[in-house]
Design an enzyme around this catalytic site. Structure first.
Site, PDB file in Angstrom:
ATOM      1  N   THR A  30      -8.308 -11.528  -3.955  1.00  0.00           N
ATOM      2  CA  THR A  30      -8.973 -10.298  -4.405  1.00  0.00           C
ATOM      3  C   THR A  30      -8.440  -9.785  -5.730  1.00  0.00           C
ATOM      4  O   THR A  30      -9.086  -8.964  -6.378  1.00  0.00           O
ATOM      5  CB  THR A  30      -8.811  -9.182  -3.356  1.00  0.00           C
ATOM      6  OG1 THR A  30      -7.415  -8.885  -3.188  1.00  0.00           O
ATOM      7  CG2 THR A  30      -9.395  -9.608  -2.007  1.00  0.00           C
ATOM      8  N   CYS A  34      -0.995  -4.206  -2.901  1.00  0.00           N
ATOM      9  CA  CYS A  34      -0.986  -3.143  -1.894  1.00  0.00           C
ATOM     10  C   CYS A  34       0.447  -2.830  -1.471  1.00  0.00           C
ATOM     11  O   CYS A  34       1.371  -3.598  -1.716  1.00  0.00           O
ATOM     12  CB  CYS A  34      -1.757  -3.566  -0.640  1.00  0.00           C
ATOM     13  SG  CYS A  34      -3.462  -4.062  -0.919  1.00  0.00           S
ATOM     14  N   CYS A  38      -0.796  -0.947   4.018  1.00  0.00           N
ATOM     15  CA  CYS A  38      -2.211  -0.809   3.652  1.00  0.00           C
ATOM     16  C   CYS A  38      -3.088  -0.890   4.906  1.00  0.00           C
ATOM     17  O   CYS A  38      -2.929  -1.799   5.732  1.00  0.00           O
ATOM     18  CB  CYS A  38      -2.611  -1.891   2.660  1.00  0.00           C
ATOM     19  SG  CYS A  38      -4.318  -1.712   2.058  1.00  0.00           S
ATOM     20  N   ARG A  63      -4.301  -5.668  -9.824  1.00  0.00           N
ATOM     21  CA  ARG A  63      -4.607  -4.244  -9.987  1.00  0.00           C
ATOM     22  C   ARG A  63      -4.322  -3.511  -8.673  1.00  0.00           C
ATOM     23  O   ARG A  63      -4.308  -4.117  -7.595  1.00  0.00           O
ATOM     24  CB  ARG A  63      -6.062  -4.037 -10.401  1.00  0.00           C
ATOM     25  CG  ARG A  63      -7.085  -4.487  -9.378  1.00  0.00           C
ATOM     26  CD  ARG A  63      -8.507  -4.332  -9.913  1.00  0.00           C
ATOM     27  NE  ARG A  63      -9.503  -4.648  -8.892  1.00  0.00           N
ATOM     28  CZ  ARG A  63      -9.944  -5.868  -8.630  1.00  0.00           C
ATOM     29  NH1 ARG A  63      -9.460  -6.897  -9.315  1.00  0.00           N
ATOM     30  NH2 ARG A  63     -10.855  -6.049  -7.690  1.00  0.00           N
ATOM     31  N   CYS A  68      -4.853   2.058  -0.370  1.00  0.00           N
ATOM     32  CA  CYS A  68      -3.481   2.454  -0.005  1.00  0.00           C
ATOM     33  C   CYS A  68      -2.696   3.052  -1.152  1.00  0.00           C
ATOM     34  O   CYS A  68      -1.598   3.578  -0.943  1.00  0.00           O
ATOM     35  CB  CYS A  68      -2.725   1.262   0.577  1.00  0.00           C
ATOM     36  SG  CYS A  68      -2.303  -0.036  -0.615  1.00  0.00           S
ATOM     37  N   ASP A 449      37.829  17.841   4.321  1.00  0.00           N
ATOM     38  CA  ASP A 449      36.987  19.021   4.492  1.00  0.00           C
ATOM     39  C   ASP A 449      37.255  19.677   5.843  1.00  0.00           C
ATOM     40  O   ASP A 449      37.313  19.001   6.879  1.00  0.00           O
ATOM     41  CB  ASP A 449      35.519  18.598   4.376  1.00  0.00           C
ATOM     42  CG  ASP A 449      34.578  19.746   4.630  1.00  0.00           C
ATOM     43  OD1 ASP A 449      34.426  20.565   3.720  1.00  0.00           O
ATOM     44  OD2 ASP A 449      34.017  19.826   5.739  1.00  0.00           O
TER      45      ASP A 449
END
Length: 499
Positions: A30, A34, A38, A63, A68, A449
């Protein structure tokens, strides 16, 4: 982690949100990348490629997924738990140094050549500093496009782009949409910033409302409770369920309101200059320790049978940190051997006299905390504190102003500790609390402490500093988080006796 293919595939197939930000999944069929969680049907394992950063995915030609939104994942916890060159570089990039000073400026701050930094970032993250900064600019642009009605030219300027053409090309490449199309797809009714009056710089009024993601679980009680309990009047306040404070930023100042929600931190920012957006977000995330990996931390602490009940009772505690390292160091000195109330009073006096005034539409915030340069010019005789602490204070602010002591995202933790210990009046407690809250060292520990020793005694842990330190070796590298669990066992004062 991205090199462990089998583990990454399991995380993607189970949609495990704990790994968001640890790695990114690119799908070769694709051309998109992601986050592991996703919601779409996971691709076949043979079509998955794993990358250590969004920038590396973009460099490889993928890209961002529109479902998501991987660019909005929590940041990798690696960069806030390490002090090596790559981690320090990533913290500086998040703080906008490459946008303001370029790669040579980044190299100068780190004390390495640009070639060395390029080589190490490429080896670990698959992208160099320019590509990493570009990915960050793309994320800032998307935020402004979707949440404000600012003109696109102002969005480009505010996100750090040098030209409108570069802005347009980057948005199209990363998100596969033109900026105007990205805005058209944004949910309606999103709070935003009004358009600018012609002839004024970007963002002269209005607030940005956004969501800061985190890895669950998150226990907000100690985080926001500590910030509220130690708030310096005029600089910080707790109002209507939100922690509010002023911010000193590279291009101006800002106001921020932060309130915990079940699945995010609601953040409202008012900035004098929108170019400070990514820096302000980065500093707020760092203050709230939102990029931590609470599952890994809590699992380690649960291995101690005496700590396990504390972790199980309220998992997901974070270390409350700071948006200004120098400010915190000054406040640590003001809090030596006094109560929380007294420390706030000392700080408030300094703020009133030496801080820069700001306008707050809601009226509760009045000043920025004084800069080291302003405090270095203070007459020591005007300070209402014992002479020895006065010497500690004046020495610290002078060295901060001169750059002899550098506190910031680029700090080398061991070197900074050594420099602080060499200052008069700086003992192990002061150095370790600065390491924990200002430098962000997740393994900082406070065995001297008073509150820690009392909690240890009640739990059946060793209460002497040496014996407690030996027992705490099993908690490494998360001893700063163990401190939060121990502090939560009692309503002890937040300031402590040791120096």
């Amino acid at each position: 982690m991205h090199t462990d293919t089998a583990r990454c595939v399991r995380a993607v197939q189970s949609k495990d949100a704990r790994f968001d930000g640890w790695f990114f999944t690119a799908v070769v069929t694709t051309g998109i990348y992601c986050r592991p969680s996703c919601p779409v049907v996971p691709p076949k394992p043979e079509n998955m490629r794993f990358f250590p950063s969004a920038a590396a995915c973009q460099q490889a030609g993928f890209r961002a997924c529109k479902r998501c939104r991987p660019d909005t994942s929590p940041g990798s916890p690696e960069w806030n738990q390490r002090a090596d060159l790559v981690a320090r570089a990533m913290r500086l990039i998040a703080d906008g140094v490459v946008d303001r000073e370029g790669v040579p400026g980044l190299a100068a701050r780190l004390g390495y050549s640009t070639r060395q930094i390029e080589r190490q970032l490429l080896a670990e993250l698959g992208a160099g500093p320019l590509a990493l900064a570009r990915a960050q600019r793309a994320q800032a642009a998307r935020l402004l496009i979707e949440t404000t009605p600012l003109p696109m030219a102002d969005v480009a300027f505010a996100a750090g782009f040098a030209s409108i053409r570069t802005f347009n090309d980057t948005v199209r490449e990363v998100f596969a949409l033109a900026p105007t199309d990205l805005r058209a797809r944004a949910p309606r009714g999103t709070p935003g910033t009004p358009p600018n009056t012609p002839g004024t710089p970007p963002n002269t009024a209005g607030a940005l409302t956004l969501r800061l993601p985190f890895r669950a679980p998150l226990n907000p009680d100690n985080l926001f409770g500590h910030l509220a309990a130690t708030a310096v009047p005029g600089v910080e306040e707790w109002r209507d369920g939100a922690y509010r404070r002023t911010l000193r930023l590279p291009y101006g100042h800002g106001l921020v309101s932060l309130s915990p929600q079940p699945d995010h931190i609601a953040c409202r920012l008012t900035l004098g200059d929108l170019r400070d957006l990514t820096v302000a977000i980065s500093r707020c995330r760092r203050m709230l320790d939102l990029d931590a990996d609470p599952v890994a931390i809590d699992d380690q602490l649960r291995t101690d049978p005496l700590l396990a009940p504390l972790v199980d009772k309220a998992p997901g505690r974070r270390v409350p940190r700071t948006v200004d390292e120098a400010e915190f160091a000054v406040r640590a000195v003001l809090g030596q051997q006094v109560s929380t109330a007294a420390a706030r009073t000392h700080a408030a006096r300094l703020v009133t006299v030496h801080g820069e005034r700001v306008d707050d539409p809601e009226g509760g915030l009045t000043h920025l905390f004084p800069s080291p340069e302003a405090l270095a010019a203070v007459d020591p005789e005007s300070l209402a504190m014992p002479r020895t602490r006065r010497t500690t204070f004046t020495t610290l602010v002078r060295q901060l102003a001169d750059g002899e002591v550098r506190l910031g995202p680029d700090s080398d933790w061991p070197e900074t500790r050594a420099r602080l210990l060499a200052l008069p009046g700086f003992g192990p407690w002061t150095v370790d609390v600065i390491a924990m809250r200002a430098l962000g060292d997740p393994d900082a520990f406070l065995p001297t402490d008073l509150g820690i020793r009392r909690a240890a005694q009640e739990l059946g842990l060793p209460s002497t500093p040496a014996a407690l330190t030996a027992r705490a070796a099993a908690w490494r590298p998360w001893r700063a988080y163990a401190v939060q669990y121990l502090w939560a066992t009692d309503s002890h004062p937040i300031n402590f006796l040791p120096v």
